[in-house]
Design an enzyme around this catalytic site. Structure first.
Site, PDB file in Angstrom:
ATOM      1  N   TYR A 118      -9.095 -16.697 -34.789  1.00  0.00           N
ATOM      2  CA  TYR A 118      -8.447 -16.169 -33.585  1.00  0.00           C
ATOM      3  C   TYR A 118      -7.891 -14.793 -33.930  1.00  0.00           C
ATOM      4  O   TYR A 118      -7.147 -14.655 -34.903  1.00  0.00           O
ATOM      5  CB  TYR A 118      -7.330 -17.127 -33.154  1.00  0.00           C
ATOM      6  CG  TYR A 118      -6.547 -16.678 -31.948  1.00  0.00           C
ATOM      7  CD1 TYR A 118      -7.070 -16.812 -30.662  1.00  0.00           C
ATOM      8  CD2 TYR A 118      -5.273 -16.108 -32.083  1.00  0.00           C
ATOM      9  CE1 TYR A 118      -6.353 -16.412 -29.549  1.00  0.00           C
ATOM     10  CE2 TYR A 118      -4.550 -15.701 -30.978  1.00  0.00           C
ATOM     11  CZ  TYR A 118      -5.096 -15.861 -29.715  1.00  0.00           C
ATOM     12  OH  TYR A 118      -4.376 -15.454 -28.617  1.00  0.00           O
TER      13      TYR A 118
ATOM     14  N   LYS B  51       3.246  -9.971 -36.691  1.00  0.00           N
ATOM     15  CA  LYS B  51       4.200 -10.966 -37.210  1.00  0.00           C
ATOM     16  C   LYS B  51       5.206 -10.376 -38.206  1.00  0.00           C
ATOM     17  O   LYS B  51       6.119  -9.685 -37.790  1.00  0.00           O
ATOM     18  CB  LYS B  51       3.435 -12.158 -37.767  1.00  0.00           C
ATOM     19  CG  LYS B  51       2.522 -12.790 -36.678  1.00  0.00           C
ATOM     20  CD  LYS B  51       1.985 -14.115 -37.064  1.00  0.00           C
ATOM     21  CE  LYS B  51       0.928 -14.638 -36.123  1.00  0.00           C
ATOM     22  NZ  LYS B  51       1.429 -15.336 -34.940  1.00  0.00           N
TER      23      LYS B  51
ATOM     24  N   ASP C  83      -8.204  -9.361 -40.644  1.00  0.00           N
ATOM     25  CA  ASP C  83      -7.104  -9.624 -39.725  1.00  0.00           C
ATOM     26  C   ASP C  83      -6.001 -10.296 -40.548  1.00  0.00           C
ATOM     27  O   ASP C  83      -6.048 -11.491 -40.824  1.00  0.00           O
ATOM     28  CB  ASP C  83      -7.602 -10.531 -38.590  1.00  0.00           C
ATOM     29  CG  ASP C  83      -6.469 -11.008 -37.686  1.00  0.00           C
ATOM     30  OD1 ASP C  83      -5.297 -10.816 -38.047  1.00  0.00           O
ATOM     31  OD2 ASP C  83      -6.776 -11.591 -36.636  1.00  0.00           O
TER      32      ASP C  83
HETATM   33  N1  HOZ Z   1      -1.321 -18.009 -31.035  1.00  0.00           N
HETATM   34  C1  HOZ Z   1      -0.152 -18.251 -31.782  1.00  0.00           C
HETATM   35  C2  HOZ Z   1      -0.402 -19.095 -32.983  1.00  0.00           C
HETATM   36  N2  HOZ Z   1      -1.679 -18.991 -33.550  1.00  0.00           N
HETATM   37  C3  HOZ Z   1       0.904 -18.931 -30.962  1.00  0.00           C
HETATM   38  C4  HOZ Z   1       1.758 -17.928 -30.306  1.00  0.00           C
HETATM   39  C5  HOZ Z   1       2.940 -18.516 -29.568  1.00  0.00           C
HETATM   40  O1  HOZ Z   1       2.775 -19.439 -28.797  1.00  0.00           O
HETATM   41  O2  HOZ Z   1       4.029 -18.025 -29.770  1.00  0.00           O
END
Ligand code: HOZ
Length: 429
Positions: free
Chosen positions: A144, A267, A239
């Protein structure tokens, strides 16, 4: 555990926010039940709206590597807020954090700050396409890279949970430029290069996958991809939104000893504020506006509050030579504890771990790619998740996510987690 207030807040939220959340994984669709509404968090703990205290294993999906409300970062945000929160003009802070980030991360000359990991990956691919004059990219099933169109083709994370790994709304044209391979399968990537030798701009990969649980690369996989990129003059994009400034000061590039051409961040680099970034060598970055024609911009890019938080976070990480080992040790302690409990049960399981990322999959086969991750037993996972939540332990509410440990977690928090796990597994077995 009581969830009454979270439950009524969720109802109110659903009336005005799609699904009641601003990011789908938070809705608990995968595990069922009521999402927990957070009132505040400090150190290793979340405090929810019902007054429950939870040990947190997601650390805001990574950013809170030092624990919640880490005071030097909070002080830096307060100090900057008093000077103004957005200017839409350059600041000295941006150069300071850029210089430090480039010192910490290997192989990169320049870095551009954006507002999220999604933006960073989207911009990195545009840069790779602009610099190479090619249009196709290779991504891996279950990886992802944020929610921009080119990546929502067999994507991991929430895209799996909601049954739409290739989202409606992504055009056929976009989908056709995204080539897919299974994670950890070098031959499949070789095949794609043989089929499209002059058309592939870049491979984009999570060097340690964190959106189908945690899946480390098998030996030789990243090295093999590096060689293919060199052979076919394609860019290799790491990534590192999850792994950057988490697995080591220099992220996965440093820990795994493989060189990328472009790296993306999110992050941790924002210290808990919305920041993304992408970095590359000079000859690639020179294609980016205003130096070159590849366009990318943003009113809140390099936002002073976010830069102040990110700079303090990176300074803290850079000054602590034991932090990453300490985090890895804590994660190992958790791993061994979980393993000791599960091994005495009849429940098939796999535990994957690298550095401070770890996940548990309820399957008897090694989990090395999306297909094997998808074989996990969902009902068991869901009972495990809710059992742990009832014990005051907050885990990712989906098997297609990694845990992210933080430095505020003590050994006794981890031991408490393992004791809770014993009780939960006893009920499951
Ligand atoms: N896509 C995020 C974890 N892989 C989650 C993001 C969120 O819900 O804060």
């Amino acid at each position: 555990m009581r969830y009454q207030r979270s439950s009524s807040l969720f109802k109110e939220a659903q009336a005005v926010i799609p699904g009641g959340v601003n990011s789908p994984v938070r809705a608990f669709k995968s595990v069922g039940g009521t999402p927990i509404f957070v009132e505040r968090a400090l150190g290793a703990y979340l405090h929810d709206e019902d007054g429950n205290k939870l040990i947190d294993y997601i650390s805001s999906w990574g950013p809170m590597i030092l624990g919640h409300a880490y005071s030097p970062v909070i002080d830096a945000i307060k100090e900057q807020a008093n000077k103004g929160t957005s200017f839409g003009m350059p600041t000295a802070l941006e150069t300071e954090i850029a210089t430090l980030a480039l010192e910490m991360v290997p192989n990169m000359d320049k870095i551009r700050f954006v507002n999220s990991g999604t933006e960073a990956c989207m911009s990195a691919v545009r840069l790779a396409r602009g610099a190479s004059g090619r249009e196709k990219i290779i991504k891996f099933a279950g990886c992802y890279h944020g929610h921009s169109d080119a990546f929502l083709i067999q994507a991991g994370s929430g895209a799996v949970t909601f049954g739409s790994p290739s989202s409606p709304g992504v055009t056929k044209g976009t989908a056709q430029d995204t080539l897919l391979a299974p994670y950890n399968n070098l031959e499949a990537v070789e095949q794609l290069f043989l089929e499209y030798p002059d058309e592939i701009a870049a491979i984009i990969i999570e060097p340690v996958a964190g959106n189908m649980g945690c899946i480390p690369p098998i030996e030789g996989f990243l090295e093999g991809l590096r060689n293919l990129c060199d052979q076919y003059a394609a860019y290799f994009i790491f990534d590192e939104v999850m792994t950057g400034f988490r697995l080591a000061k220099g992220g996965a590039q440093e820990l795994l000893g493989v060189k990328a051409d472009i790296v993306t961040f999110g992050k941790v680099i924002g210290g808990g504020l919305p920041v993304g970034a992408f970095a590359a060598r000079d000859e690639i970055m020179s294609h980016l506006a205003p130096d070159g024609p590849v366009y990318q911009a943003g009113t809140l890019s390099g936002n002073p509050l976010a830069m102040a938080a990110g700079l303090t976070m990176l300074q803290t990480l850079n000054n602590d030579d034991e932090l990453f080992d300490r985090l890895a040790e804590k994660t190992k302690r958790l791993h061994h504890g979980l393993d000791a409990v599960l091994t005495t049960s009849q429940i098939p399981y796999q535990i994957n771990r690298l550095g401070s990322m770890i996940s548990v999959h309820f399957t008897d086969q090694p989990v090395t790619d999306f297909e094997s991750a998808a074989k996990g037993n969902n009902p068991v996972f869901n009972q495990y998740f809710h059992g742990m939540l009832d014990e005051g332990i907050y885990l990712p509410p989906s098997a297609f996510e990694s845990y992210f440990l933080n430095d505020a977690l003590s050994n006794s928090d981890i031991d408490e987690t393992i004791d809770a796990f014993k009780r939960v597994i006893k009920k499951l077995a």
